[in-house]
Write a protein that holds these residues in place. Sequence first.
Motif, PDB file in Angstrom:
ATOM      1  N   ARG A   1      13.543 -26.560  14.023  1.00 59.73           N
ATOM      2  CA  ARG A   1      13.108 -27.290  12.844  1.00 59.73           C
ATOM      3  C   ARG A   1      13.217 -26.372  11.630  1.00 59.73           C
ATOM      4  O   ARG A   1      12.379 -25.511  11.410  1.00 59.73           O
ATOM      5  CB  ARG A   1      11.658 -27.785  13.010  1.00 59.73           C
ATOM      6  CG  ARG A   1      11.468 -28.776  14.151  1.00 59.73           C
ATOM      7  CD  ARG A   1      12.168 -30.096  13.856  1.00 59.73           C
ATOM      8  NE  ARG A   1      11.969 -31.067  14.917  1.00 59.73           N
ATOM      9  CZ  ARG A   1      12.838 -31.266  15.912  1.00 59.73           C
ATOM     10  NH1 ARG A   1      13.950 -30.544  15.964  1.00 59.73           N
ATOM     11  NH2 ARG A   1      12.598 -32.177  16.835  1.00 59.73           N
ATOM     12  N   SER A   2      14.276 -26.541  10.867  1.00 62.63           N
ATOM     13  CA  SER A   2      14.524 -25.690   9.712  1.00 62.63           C
ATOM     14  C   SER A   2      13.775 -26.229   8.490  1.00 62.63           C
ATOM     15  O   SER A   2      13.509 -27.427   8.378  1.00 62.63           O
ATOM     16  CB  SER A   2      16.024 -25.643   9.408  1.00 62.63           C
ATOM     17  OG  SER A   2      16.756 -25.238  10.543  1.00 62.63           O
ATOM     18  N   ASP A   3      13.474 -25.327   7.581  1.00 58.83           N
ATOM     19  CA  ASP A   3      12.801 -25.710   6.340  1.00 58.83           C
ATOM     20  C   ASP A   3      13.868 -26.133   5.332  1.00 58.83           C
ATOM     21  O   ASP A   3      14.177 -25.417   4.383  1.00 58.83           O
ATOM     22  CB  ASP A   3      11.958 -24.543   5.809  1.00 58.83           C
ATOM     23  CG  ASP A   3      11.148 -24.933   4.586  1.00 58.83           C
ATOM     24  OD1 ASP A   3      10.988 -26.148   4.356  1.00 58.83           O
ATOM     25  OD2 ASP A   3      10.692 -24.029   3.856  1.00 58.83           O
ATOM     26  N   THR A   4      14.457 -27.279   5.549  1.00 55.32           N
ATOM     27  CA  THR A   4      15.504 -27.791   4.679  1.00 55.32           C
ATOM     28  C   THR A   4      15.201 -29.241   4.357  1.00 55.32           C
ATOM     29  O   THR A   4      14.534 -29.937   5.126  1.00 55.32           O
ATOM     30  CB  THR A   4      16.889 -27.672   5.357  1.00 55.32           C
ATOM     31  OG1 THR A   4      17.886 -28.229   4.503  1.00 55.32           O
ATOM     32  CG2 THR A   4      16.914 -28.392   6.690  1.00 55.32           C
ATOM     33  N   SER A   5      15.670 -29.693   3.205  1.00 52.76           N
ATOM     34  CA  SER A   5      15.339 -31.046   2.750  1.00 52.76           C
ATOM     35  C   SER A   5      16.536 -31.979   2.811  1.00 52.76           C
ATOM     36  O   SER A   5      16.554 -33.009   2.133  1.00 52.76           O
ATOM     37  CB  SER A   5      14.791 -30.998   1.318  1.00 52.76           C
ATOM     38  OG  SER A   5      15.749 -30.422   0.441  1.00 52.76           O
ATOM     39  N   GLY A   6      17.538 -31.642   3.637  1.00 57.02           N
ATOM     40  CA  GLY A   6      18.694 -32.519   3.739  1.00 57.02           C
ATOM     41  C   GLY A   6      18.349 -33.931   4.164  1.00 57.02           C
ATOM     42  O   GLY A   6      19.026 -34.888   3.775  1.00 57.02           O
ATOM     43  N   TRP A   7      17.304 -34.080   4.972  1.00 56.59           N
ATOM     44  CA  TRP A   7      16.902 -35.403   5.451  1.00 56.59           C
ATOM     45  C   TRP A   7      16.478 -36.324   4.319  1.00 56.59           C
ATOM     46  O   TRP A   7      16.451 -37.553   4.477  1.00 56.59           O
ATOM     47  CB  TRP A   7      15.765 -35.275   6.462  1.00 56.59           C
ATOM     48  CG  TRP A   7      14.527 -34.651   5.912  1.00 56.59           C
ATOM     49  CD1 TRP A   7      14.269 -33.309   5.798  1.00 56.59           C
ATOM     50  CD2 TRP A   7      13.384 -35.316   5.378  1.00 56.59           C
ATOM     51  NE1 TRP A   7      13.029 -33.099   5.235  1.00 56.59           N
ATOM     52  CE2 TRP A   7      12.469 -34.323   4.973  1.00 56.59           C
ATOM     53  CE3 TRP A   7      13.037 -36.659   5.214  1.00 56.59           C
ATOM     54  CZ2 TRP A   7      11.234 -34.615   4.407  1.00 56.59           C
ATOM     55  CZ3 TRP A   7      11.799 -36.961   4.653  1.00 56.59           C
ATOM     56  CH2 TRP A   7      10.921 -35.944   4.255  1.00 56.59           C
ATOM     57  N   ARG A   8      16.147 -35.761   3.166  1.00 59.04           N
ATOM     58  CA  ARG A   8      15.755 -36.575   2.014  1.00 59.04           C
ATOM     59  C   ARG A   8      16.958 -37.113   1.243  1.00 59.04           C
ATOM     60  O   ARG A   8      16.803 -37.978   0.378  1.00 59.04           O
ATOM     61  CB  ARG A   8      14.888 -35.754   1.052  1.00 59.04           C
ATOM     62  CG  ARG A   8      13.551 -35.276   1.617  1.00 59.04           C
ATOM     63  CD  ARG A   8      12.809 -34.473   0.565  1.00 59.04           C
ATOM     64  NE  ARG A   8      11.567 -33.903   1.040  1.00 59.04           N
ATOM     65  CZ  ARG A   8      10.365 -34.478   0.936  1.00 59.04           C
ATOM     66  NH1 ARG A   8      10.269 -35.664   0.356  1.00 59.04           N
ATOM     67  NH2 ARG A   8       9.274 -33.884   1.386  1.00 59.04           N
ATOM     68  N   GLN A   9      18.141 -36.584   1.495  1.00 63.10           N
ATOM     69  CA  GLN A   9      19.310 -36.874   0.683  1.00 63.10           C
ATOM     70  C   GLN A   9      20.081 -38.096   1.185  1.00 63.10           C
ATOM     71  O   GLN A   9      19.898 -38.553   2.311  1.00 63.10           O
ATOM     72  CB  GLN A   9      20.235 -35.649   0.652  1.00 63.10           C
ATOM     73  CG  GLN A   9      19.579 -34.410   0.068  1.00 63.10           C
ATOM     74  CD  GLN A   9      20.435 -33.174   0.259  1.00 63.10           C
ATOM     75  OE1 GLN A   9      21.423 -33.185   0.978  1.00 63.10           O
ATOM     76  NE2 GLN A   9      20.042 -32.098  -0.394  1.00 63.10           N
ATOM     77  N   ARG A  10      20.974 -38.577   0.337  1.00 61.23           N
ATOM     78  CA  ARG A  10      21.910 -39.620   0.735  1.00 61.23           C
ATOM     79  C   ARG A  10      23.099 -38.941   1.402  1.00 61.23           C
ATOM     80  O   ARG A  10      23.770 -38.114   0.790  1.00 61.23           O
ATOM     81  CB  ARG A  10      22.368 -40.411  -0.481  1.00 61.23           C
ATOM     82  CG  ARG A  10      23.314 -41.562  -0.142  1.00 61.23           C
ATOM     83  CD  ARG A  10      23.745 -42.302  -1.406  1.00 61.23           C
ATOM     84  NE  ARG A  10      24.671 -43.374  -1.098  1.00 61.23           N
ATOM     85  CZ  ARG A  10      24.311 -44.598  -0.775  1.00 61.23           C
ATOM     86  NH1 ARG A  10      23.023 -44.906  -0.722  1.00 61.23           N
ATOM     87  NH2 ARG A  10      25.215 -45.526  -0.510  1.00 61.23           N
TER      88      ARG A  10
END
Length: 245
Positions: A153-162
């Motif tokens: 579980r990486s600390d990245t916010s790609g899941w929020r993007q289109r």
Amino acid sequence: MIPRLAAGLAPALLAAACTVPAPADPPRPLPPPPAAPSALFGEFTLEGALEQGGWIRGKAPLGAARVTLGDTPVPLAADGSFFAGLDRDAPARLRLVATSAGGRSVSRDLAIDRRDWRIERVDVPLRGSVPSETFMAIRRPELAAIEAARALRSDTSGWRQRFVWPVTGRISGRFGSQRIYQGVPGAYHSGLDIATGGSGAPYVAPADGVVVLAAQKPFSLEGNLVIIDHGMGLNSAFLHSSRLA
């Protein structure tokens, strides 16, 4: 810097050692930690594709300590946002539930549209063979590496993007398609195949993320494999690359 700091500290330490402190008032007790919220405020906000094989992204009511979709726990970001995928064979209705630390809950029933999957029925029996021990000796470490990568579980916010398409090309295999052999279903296709018209076409990450697996050598079934973690349990995998640059 270090000798100067040591020289500056020594007199202070010496003075502290030689000074008798005056009597002080008894220490005041620390205030108790704030109680966990027992109530929830507001409703779910949602977007996405409410269909089999689809996804939802949204925000839980204020005060939510946990969220479940059906029987599956959904991870929560610090601001209460979340992402969840819907199974290829998801039921017609799923309940989304937010629960506070005090046990209060807010729920929302989701109507899941049924997908018309590409099903091919063939009049031959399903032939399955038990993999040889020689093959499994190679396959077990590969499966372990894939499982470990998907558990990160990486600390990245790609899941929020289109998300964007990693490459353009003809769709040669669709997610969810399946063969049924004389009434016995085979495994459904769990990916999307894109024919680029030639070997060596570059592709891009569909959203921000962290590479959690890049095969050092071709895997027995996936070939040259890359897995990218986009956070919140969402990852993308790229199989059968001609090579990894």
